[in-house]
Scaffold this active site. Sequence first.
Site, PDB file in Angstrom:
ATOM      1  N   MET A 239       0.843  -1.199   0.000  1.00 27.62           N
ATOM      2  CA  MET A 239       0.000   0.000   0.000  1.00 27.62           C
ATOM      3  C   MET A 239       0.881   1.254   0.000  1.00 27.62           C
ATOM      4  O   MET A 239       0.409   2.346   0.364  1.00 27.62           O
ATOM      5  CB  MET A 239      -0.946  -0.007   1.197  1.00 27.62           C
ATOM      6  CG  MET A 239      -1.910  -1.191   1.148  1.00 27.62           C
ATOM      7  SD  MET A 239      -3.431  -0.912   2.054  1.00 27.62           S
ATOM      8  CE  MET A 239      -2.797  -0.698   3.697  1.00 27.62           C
TER       9      MET A 239
ATOM     10  N   LEU B  19       6.587   3.222   1.469  1.00 25.64           N
ATOM     11  CA  LEU B  19       7.484   2.078   1.589  1.00 25.64           C
ATOM     12  C   LEU B  19       8.585   2.317   2.617  1.00 25.64           C
ATOM     13  O   LEU B  19       9.047   3.443   2.825  1.00 25.64           O
ATOM     14  CB  LEU B  19       8.102   1.757   0.220  1.00 25.64           C
ATOM     15  CG  LEU B  19       7.094   1.407  -0.879  1.00 25.64           C
ATOM     16  CD1 LEU B  19       7.830   1.034  -2.168  1.00 25.64           C
ATOM     17  CD2 LEU B  19       6.154   0.277  -0.473  1.00 25.64           C
TER      18      LEU B  19
ATOM     19  N   GLU C 126      11.870  -0.254   4.932  1.00 23.86           N
ATOM     20  CA  GLU C 126      12.762  -1.409   4.761  1.00 23.86           C
ATOM     21  C   GLU C 126      12.034  -2.753   4.873  1.00 23.86           C
ATOM     22  O   GLU C 126      12.539  -3.761   4.398  1.00 23.86           O
ATOM     23  CB  GLU C 126      13.923  -1.355   5.759  1.00 23.86           C
ATOM     24  CG  GLU C 126      15.017  -0.360   5.387  1.00 23.86           C
ATOM     25  CD  GLU C 126      15.759  -0.727   4.100  1.00 23.86           C
ATOM     26  OE1 GLU C 126      15.850  -1.920   3.766  1.00 23.86           O
ATOM     27  OE2 GLU C 126      16.246   0.202   3.425  1.00 23.86           O
TER      28      GLU C 126
ATOM     29  N   HIS D 172       9.111  -3.429   3.435  1.00 30.66           N
ATOM     30  CA  HIS D 172       8.775  -3.680   2.028  1.00 30.66           C
ATOM     31  C   HIS D 172      10.051  -4.004   1.248  1.00 30.66           C
ATOM     32  O   HIS D 172      10.047  -4.846   0.346  1.00 30.66           O
ATOM     33  CB  HIS D 172       8.119  -2.447   1.399  1.00 30.66           C
ATOM     34  CG  HIS D 172       6.856  -1.994   2.068  1.00 30.66           C
ATOM     35  ND1 HIS D 172       6.793  -0.854   2.839  1.00 30.66           N
ATOM     36  CD2 HIS D 172       5.601  -2.530   2.080  1.00 30.66           C
ATOM     37  CE1 HIS D 172       5.552  -0.699   3.282  1.00 30.66           C
ATOM     38  NE2 HIS D 172       4.814  -1.696   2.848  1.00 30.66           N
TER      39      HIS D 172
ATOM     40  N   ASP E 225       2.414  -9.407   8.944  1.00 33.69           N
ATOM     41  CA  ASP E 225       0.953  -9.541   8.868  1.00 33.69           C
ATOM     42  C   ASP E 225       0.628 -11.036   8.786  1.00 33.69           C
ATOM     43  O   ASP E 225       0.244 -11.545   7.735  1.00 33.69           O
ATOM     44  CB  ASP E 225       0.419  -8.774   7.656  1.00 33.69           C
ATOM     45  CG  ASP E 225       0.708  -7.285   7.768  1.00 33.69           C
ATOM     46  OD1 ASP E 225      -0.088  -6.572   8.379  1.00 33.69           O
ATOM     47  OD2 ASP E 225       1.769  -6.841   7.282  1.00 33.69           O
TER      48      ASP E 225
ATOM     49  N   ARG F 291       2.415   2.958   9.257  1.00 32.10           N
ATOM     50  CA  ARG F 291       1.647   3.723  10.250  1.00 32.10           C
ATOM     51  C   ARG F 291       2.536   4.296  11.355  1.00 32.10           C
ATOM     52  O   ARG F 291       2.112   5.205  12.076  1.00 32.10           O
ATOM     53  CB  ARG F 291       0.548   2.854  10.862  1.00 32.10           C
ATOM     54  CG  ARG F 291      -0.598   2.548   9.896  1.00 32.10           C
ATOM     55  CD  ARG F 291      -1.731   1.815  10.599  1.00 32.10           C
ATOM     56  NE  ARG F 291      -2.904   1.639   9.751  1.00 32.10           N
ATOM     57  CZ  ARG F 291      -3.108   0.617   8.933  1.00 32.10           C
ATOM     58  NH1 ARG F 291      -2.204  -0.343   8.848  1.00 32.10           N
ATOM     59  NH2 ARG F 291      -4.202   0.540   8.199  1.00 32.10           N
TER      60      ARG F 291
HETATM   61  P1  AMP Z   1       1.472  -2.904   3.515  1.00 31.92           P
HETATM   62  O1  AMP Z   1       2.029  -1.885   2.567  1.00 31.92           O
HETATM   63  O2  AMP Z   1       1.560  -2.484   4.958  1.00 31.92           O
HETATM   64  O3  AMP Z   1       0.113  -3.424   3.112  1.00 31.92           O
HETATM   65  O4  AMP Z   1       2.447  -4.154   3.438  1.00 31.92           O
HETATM   66  C1  AMP Z   1       2.770  -4.745   2.202  1.00 31.92           C
HETATM   67  C2  AMP Z   1       3.546  -6.020   2.446  1.00 31.92           C
HETATM   68  O5  AMP Z   1       4.748  -5.703   3.163  1.00 31.92           O
HETATM   69  C3  AMP Z   1       2.782  -7.043   3.307  1.00 31.92           C
HETATM   70  O6  AMP Z   1       3.035  -8.344   2.820  1.00 31.92           O
HETATM   71  C4  AMP Z   1       3.386  -6.833   4.668  1.00 31.92           C
HETATM   72  O7  AMP Z   1       3.319  -7.976   5.489  1.00 31.92           O
HETATM   73  C5  AMP Z   1       4.832  -6.515   4.314  1.00 31.92           C
HETATM   74  N1  AMP Z   1       5.467  -5.782   5.421  1.00 31.92           N
HETATM   75  C6  AMP Z   1       5.036  -4.634   6.002  1.00 31.92           C
HETATM   76  N2  AMP Z   1       5.842  -4.295   7.042  1.00 31.92           N
HETATM   77  C7  AMP Z   1       6.793  -5.266   7.113  1.00 31.92           C
HETATM   78  C8  AMP Z   1       7.900  -5.510   7.971  1.00 31.92           C
HETATM   79  N3  AMP Z   1       8.204  -4.668   8.975  1.00 31.92           N
HETATM   80  N4  AMP Z   1       8.663  -6.595   7.749  1.00 31.92           N
HETATM   81  C9  AMP Z   1       8.364  -7.458   6.737  1.00 31.92           C
HETATM   82  N5  AMP Z   1       7.331  -7.291   5.888  1.00 31.92           N
HETATM   83  C10 AMP Z   1       6.550  -6.215   6.075  1.00 31.92           C
END
Ligand code: AMP
Length: 284
Positions: free
Chosen positions: A32, A35, A37, A39, A152, A189
């Site tokens: 989403m 971005l 680290e 991601h 997640d 967030r």
């Molecule tokens: P989001 O943009 O928050 O929807 O996350 C996109 C993808 O990045 C999802 O598969 C999340 O689980 C992964 N992600 C987000 N934060 C982390 C993190 N701190 N460590 C590893 N993967 C992450």
Amino acid sequence: MTLQVIGTIAALRAELAARRQAGQSIGLAPTMGALHEGHGALIRRSARENACTVVSVFVNPTQFNDADDYRLYPRTPETDVALCRDWGAQIVFAPAVPEMYPEPPLAHVDVERVSGKLCGAFRPGHFRGVATVVAKLFHIVQPQKAYFGQKDAQQLAVIRRMVGDLNFPVEIVAVPTVREPDGLAMSSRNRRLSAEERRQAPRIYQALLEAARAVEAGTRQAGEVRRRGLALLGDAGFRVEYFEVVDPDTIQPVDEIAGTVLIAAAAWLGPVRLIDNILARGPS
Ligand code: AMP
């Protein structure tokens, strides 16, 4: 290295058809945006394993059950593109909302049971929105591999089950959670935390670590682990939604701990809802 930013499904499909024709393997990292680290770990891993990495950047309205959370969700499109280039992606797919939902959708993916507990109990409709948009992205991109963060954990379980039950021809790769030096799981967030909240935030991981240590030391009663976690976070000033011990695949609560369990927590600090989790191996 060249990076293409593509906004339409038709243009993305044409580009990917050409790349598949040329024998390239395709990896997808759904995000989403905003971005960080965390991601980066997904995208770098995909870049190592595939000739072509697609990063989708789409703040999916159907998975938000709180209008303010959607409105205030951080959006940093220029930085996102620069980071994707640095991390070795070939394509950023950044559709506008009407491109993904030209009309209100009537077809949905519901992954029952796995979606029901933890975040699903507090965010009605959230995992239906997630599973449906990921199914759409899988159909649009048709990746051989797709990369998801362990951060997640329930989302990962939902997607794995969807892919299994519906025979999506894609391999799901789970990537370990990337943390700040003080243990806080990286999250888009986090940038909405005040300085004081940011100082408190690592306590969530500390409570999970303590719970994992207790499980690994032989504690069998999940209720004990739960109560201790809830108390620790309550005392630290969090408004706790849950601190739970569940099966990592089905996301159903465990009473008597045996084998690997997922310990997961969600708690609010000020206006920000934080989630985190840890896997722990109990007595078998
Ligand atoms: P989001 O943009 O928050 O929807 O996350 C996109 C993808 O990045 C999802 O598969 C999340 O689980 C992964 N992600 C987000 N934060 C982390 C993190 N701190 N460590 C590893 N993967 C992450």
